[in-house]
Every structure is written in structure tokens, then in C-alpha cells.
Enzyme design. Structure first.
Site, PDB file in Angstrom:
ATOM      1  N   ASP A  79      12.600  42.791  80.538  1.00 26.17           N
ATOM      2  CA  ASP A  79      11.489  43.741  80.646  1.00 26.17           C
ATOM      3  C   ASP A  79      10.483  43.544  79.510  1.00 26.17           C
ATOM      4  O   ASP A  79      10.804  42.990  78.466  1.00 26.17           O
ATOM      5  CB  ASP A  79      11.986  45.193  80.680  1.00 26.17           C
ATOM      6  CG  ASP A  79      12.821  45.581  79.473  1.00 26.17           C
ATOM      7  OD1 ASP A  79      13.591  44.731  78.979  1.00 26.17           O
ATOM      8  OD2 ASP A  79      12.696  46.732  78.997  1.00 26.17           O
ATOM      9  N   ASP A 109       7.830  38.424  73.209  1.00 20.44           N
ATOM     10  CA  ASP A 109       8.905  39.410  73.379  1.00 20.44           C
ATOM     11  C   ASP A 109       9.240  39.596  74.853  1.00 20.44           C
ATOM     12  O   ASP A 109       8.752  40.496  75.471  1.00 20.44           O
ATOM     13  CB  ASP A 109       8.459  40.728  72.734  1.00 20.44           C
ATOM     14  CG  ASP A 109       9.563  41.752  72.654  1.00 20.44           C
ATOM     15  OD1 ASP A 109      10.725  41.392  72.874  1.00 20.44           O
ATOM     16  OD2 ASP A 109       9.256  42.922  72.382  1.00 20.44           O
ATOM     17  N   GLU A 141      15.510  47.019  78.014  1.00 20.75           N
ATOM     18  CA  GLU A 141      15.751  46.960  76.573  1.00 20.75           C
ATOM     19  C   GLU A 141      14.717  47.795  75.849  1.00 20.75           C
ATOM     20  O   GLU A 141      15.017  48.534  74.921  1.00 20.75           O
ATOM     21  CB  GLU A 141      15.676  45.511  76.073  1.00 20.75           C
ATOM     22  CG  GLU A 141      16.130  45.327  74.619  1.00 20.75           C
ATOM     23  CD  GLU A 141      15.042  45.532  73.571  1.00 20.75           C
ATOM     24  OE1 GLU A 141      15.389  45.674  72.395  1.00 20.75           O
ATOM     25  OE2 GLU A 141      13.849  45.551  73.914  1.00 20.75           O
ATOM     26  N   GLU A 169      15.252  37.627  70.314  1.00 18.21           N
ATOM     27  CA  GLU A 169      14.066  38.422  69.949  1.00 18.21           C
ATOM     28  C   GLU A 169      13.224  37.611  68.973  1.00 18.21           C
ATOM     29  O   GLU A 169      13.744  36.765  68.237  1.00 18.21           O
ATOM     30  CB  GLU A 169      14.498  39.731  69.273  1.00 18.21           C
ATOM     31  CG  GLU A 169      15.122  40.750  70.200  1.00 18.21           C
ATOM     32  CD  GLU A 169      14.108  41.510  71.041  1.00 18.21           C
ATOM     33  OE1 GLU A 169      12.892  41.415  70.755  1.00 18.21           O
ATOM     34  OE2 GLU A 169      14.527  42.182  71.991  1.00 18.21           O
ATOM     35  N   HIS A 362       4.367  43.651  71.750  1.00 12.02           N
ATOM     36  CA  HIS A 362       3.866  44.984  72.111  1.00 12.02           C
ATOM     37  C   HIS A 362       2.355  45.123  71.901  1.00 12.02           C
ATOM     38  O   HIS A 362       1.775  46.149  72.225  1.00 12.02           O
ATOM     39  CB  HIS A 362       4.581  46.116  71.347  1.00 12.02           C
ATOM     40  CG  HIS A 362       6.065  46.134  71.562  1.00 12.02           C
ATOM     41  ND1 HIS A 362       6.838  47.254  71.327  1.00 12.02           N
ATOM     42  CD2 HIS A 362       6.926  45.194  72.024  1.00 12.02           C
ATOM     43  CE1 HIS A 362       8.114  46.970  71.599  1.00 12.02           C
ATOM     44  NE2 HIS A 362       8.182  45.722  72.016  1.00 12.02           N
TER      45      HIS A 362
HETATM   46 ZN    ZN Z   1      12.196  42.597  72.625  1.00 10.50          ZN
END
Ligand code: ZN
Length: 386
Positions: A79, A109, A141, A169, A362
Site C-alpha cells: 500500500d 515507499d 502498513e 523500507e 509520503h
Molecule cells: Zn513504508
């Protein structure tokens, strides 16, 4: 030689395909999972899926070299975080290469790591090693490491104890051996409505919630002063903060309801339940005064999500291996949480090492340096040859 020429076009094609699936946490990831399943099948690798309660999301677990002794898990989440309200210069769900970078949601990510793992499968099979290789790709996650829990439970049920795990990650391909635990809570305060000119007849939920919020802050200040420091973290002690609050209808109404959410980021030695209990104990002291006015007044707490911290040693075999494969020395601790703590809790030694930087994760215009993609590709190659 340009950077892009060091990345294999097949890997980039897999990455572009993974990026094109809009696997924002709130949406289904089944198309992506289905694509990966088909990809693996062409190499004779079958996979197990574990679904969420809606059946719209699944984890995928696959073993390359079924029947061989258990080996290393390459773990990643499928995700990505939403793009709503962010200013993107390109389509976030199309892999766009510009200069030495590849732009897209999930570039760092963490779809590059998943793509590199998938790309390495035929090489791993050709190497015919005596240890199996496992793939663990989870859902949800980004909203509290939800999916991977059922995946780990499933491993336990089928009696598989993998040797170790590498969570990809973004760490700029440096092996990370520790992170804090993350715990999220909700508090709902129920008071009593009244006309604001008769405050004594109401129970002001916002005011009582505020007392608890202030108490949480005081507890955080106490930790900052008293907790044993771990200087491998940017913030070297456990922290608490309130991040969301809702309550009230109008200025002239004593508010009946107020709820807020707070979180704790704990050092490996700090137990979140101790902090949570202390906050609830404080809240209990407020109750008598509230029920004196309204017998139905109450304060409820809920532990929403929790992901344990990670604490490995530099000397651990999997950390040493990740250092060898990446060519980078172990890099201590990071501030963000990952699924790694859950794997370690399940008795699987785990290290975090993946391409790209958490600084781009993000954010709008998320990208991964192509040099990072190349490093990750080499990492996987060495894993096949090691
Ligand atoms: Zn992540």
C-alpha cells in the site's frame, strides 16, 4: 556510463507496472497481488494469500524453493499513502524518469524494493541454493501495520520459521537495526449538553478532554526529563502527542461530546501500556466530578493500533549479511516505525534495508534516485550469489 544504464530495463518495467496499480491503503490491492501471483507463477512459484475481513485486500506470501530449508524473507508493504491535496508535477501513478530520478507515489515507499525482489526471482532459482527465499508483501502498513499481522500468524499456523527478514523500507540501502514502537489511542469524553448561560448544569466535554490532553503533554515532558536517553535516535526518549481532536457544536452550547486521538512513540525498553494506564488513571479521577452533574457522563479509551519497536544488534547475522549485500555499514536507529518490529516479535531476526529516502516518502513528487534502484538491484544479485 549514465545511471539509468546501470538499472536493468526488466526491473524498471516491473516497477512501472507496480506503480500503475493505485494501491492507496483505503483501496483494494487485489489487482497488484494478482499481477504478482501471475508473475511468480511463470517461474513455477506459488503463493499464499491472506485476506482482510472485507476480502478487498490481501497479503501475499511465497516461497521460492519449496521443500528447501527456510531462508530469508524479503518483506514489503504494497500500500501507499494518498496523494489527495498534494501538488504533483507528474501523474503520481505513472513512473516518470527525469534525469537521475524516478518519480511516482511508492517510488521510495516502497515499490522499488518489491520490484527488485521480484526481478531477482529467476536469478535465485537459477542459483539453486540450498535455502529457500521467501516473499512477504502486505497490505495496510501505512495505517498501522495491519495486514502483516495475519501474514505472520499464517506462517505460524503452517509451521514455517524463516531464518531472518529484510524489510525494504527506504533507508538509502543502509542496514537499520532499531526503531521506536508506535501506539495510537482514542479517548471519547461524554458530558452533558446545556445552554451556555447555565454552565453549571452541563458537563463540558471539551474542557475535560483538554485536561487529559494537558496531562498527556505533562507526561511527555516528564519522559523528556527522566527517561534514560538513547542517542541513536533524533529524539532520544519516548514521546507522546495529541494529533486530532473533535468536539462541540456552537459557542453558546456546553459541548456534550469530545474525542481525540493521541500517540506514543516508545523506545524499545518503554512499555506503552504503562503510559496508557497512567493516562487512564488520571482520567478516572475526573469522573466523580462529572457524574455529580450527569450520571451518564463517561470517559472511554481505546487502543487503536500498535506496532512494536525493533531492537537488533550490529553483530546479528542478518545485520551483517545486509551490510555485506549493500556494501554499507549498519546505520543505527530510525525515528519512523515499520513492520520489522512485528517480525522480530515473532522470533524472526529482522533488519531494515531498502532503496530511496524516507524524506521523499509520503511527500508530493516522491522519487527514488536511479542510483538507489541500481544499488538495490545489486543487493538482490549478491543475495542470489552469496
Ligand atoms: Zn513504508
Amino acid at each position: 556510463m549514465t545511471v539509468i544504464s546501470r538499472v536493468s530495463p526488466e526491473l524498471l518495467a516491473i516497477l512501472a507496472q507496480l506503480i500503475a496499480f493505485k494501491t492507496v491503503s483505503r483501496d483494494s490491492n487485489l489487482e497488484l497481488i494478482d499481477w504478482i501471483q501471475t508473475y511468480l507463477k511463470q517461474y513455477g512459484v506459488s503463493s499464499r494469500l491472506t485476506y482482510d475481513s472485507t476480502g478487498k485486500k490481501a497479503n501475499l506470501f511465497a516461497t521460492v524453493g519449496e521443500g528447501k530449508k527456510p531462508g530469508i524473507i524479503l518483506s514489503g508493504h504494497t500500500d501507499v499513502v494518498p496523494v489527495d491535496g498534494q501538488e504533483w508535477h507528474t501523474d503520481p501513478f505513472t513512473a516518470v524518469i527525469n534525469g537521475d530520478r524516478l518519480y511516482a507515489r511508492g517510488a521510495a515507499d516502497m515499490k522499488t524494493y518489491i520490484a527488485a525482489a521480484l526481478h531477482a526471482i529467476p536469478q535465485y532459482i537459477a542459483a539453486d541454493r540450498d535455502q529457500a527465499l521467501h516473499l512477504a508483501f502486505s497490505y495496510d502498513e501505512e495505517v498501522g501495520c495491519l495486514g502483516v499481522r495475519s501474514l505472520i500468524r499464517d506462517l505460524d499456523e503452517i509451521g514455517l520459521q524463516p531464518a531472518a527478514c529484510i524489510v525494504g523500507e527506504p533507508t538509502l540501502m543502509r542496514p537499520v537495526i532499531a526503531h521506536k514502537g508506535t501506539h495510537r489511542f482514542r479517548c471519547c469524553v461524554r458530558g452533558k449538553e446545556a445552554h451556555s448561560s447555565y454552565t453549571t448544569q452541563g458537563v463540558n466535554a471539551i474542557e475535560y478532554a483538554s485536561k487529559i490532553v494537558v496531562y498527556i503533554r505533562e507526561l511527555a515532558d516528564r519522559l523528556a526529563l527522566q527517561e534514560a536517553r538513547d542517542d541513536s535516535y533524533t529524539v532520544p526518549y519516548s514521546t507522546l502527542q495529541t494529533g486530532l481532536i473533535r468536539g462541540g457544536l456552537a459557542t453558546n452550547i456546553v459541548p456534550k461530546d469530545c474525542d481525540f486521538q493521541f500517540e506514543a512513540r516508545t523506545l524499545p525498553d518503554m512499555k506503552a501500556d504503562i503510559l496508557f494506564e497512567e493516562i487512564q488513571e488520571y482520567a478516572r479521577k475526573l469522573i466523580p466530578e462529572m457524574v455529580a452533574v450527569e450520571p451518564l457522563a463517561r470517559i472511554d479509551f481505546e487502543w487503536l493500533a500498535s506496532a512494536p519497536g525493533l531492537q537488533m544488534q550490529e553483530s546479528d547475522a542478518i545485520v551483517q549479511l545486509a551490510a555485506q549485500l549493500s556494501g554499507n555499514a549498519p546505520d543505527g536507529a530510525v525515528s519512523y516505525g515499520t513492520e520489522a518490529g512485528l517480525f522480530q516479535q515473532a522470533g524472526i531476526p529482522t533488519v531494515i534495508c531498502g532503496p530511496g529516502s524516507i524524506e521523499q516518502a509520503h511527500s508530493p513528487n516522491e522519487y527514488v534516485e536511479l542510483a538507489q534502484v541500481a544499488q538495490c538491484e545489486r543487493f538482490m544479485q549478491r543475495l542470489c550469489d552469496s
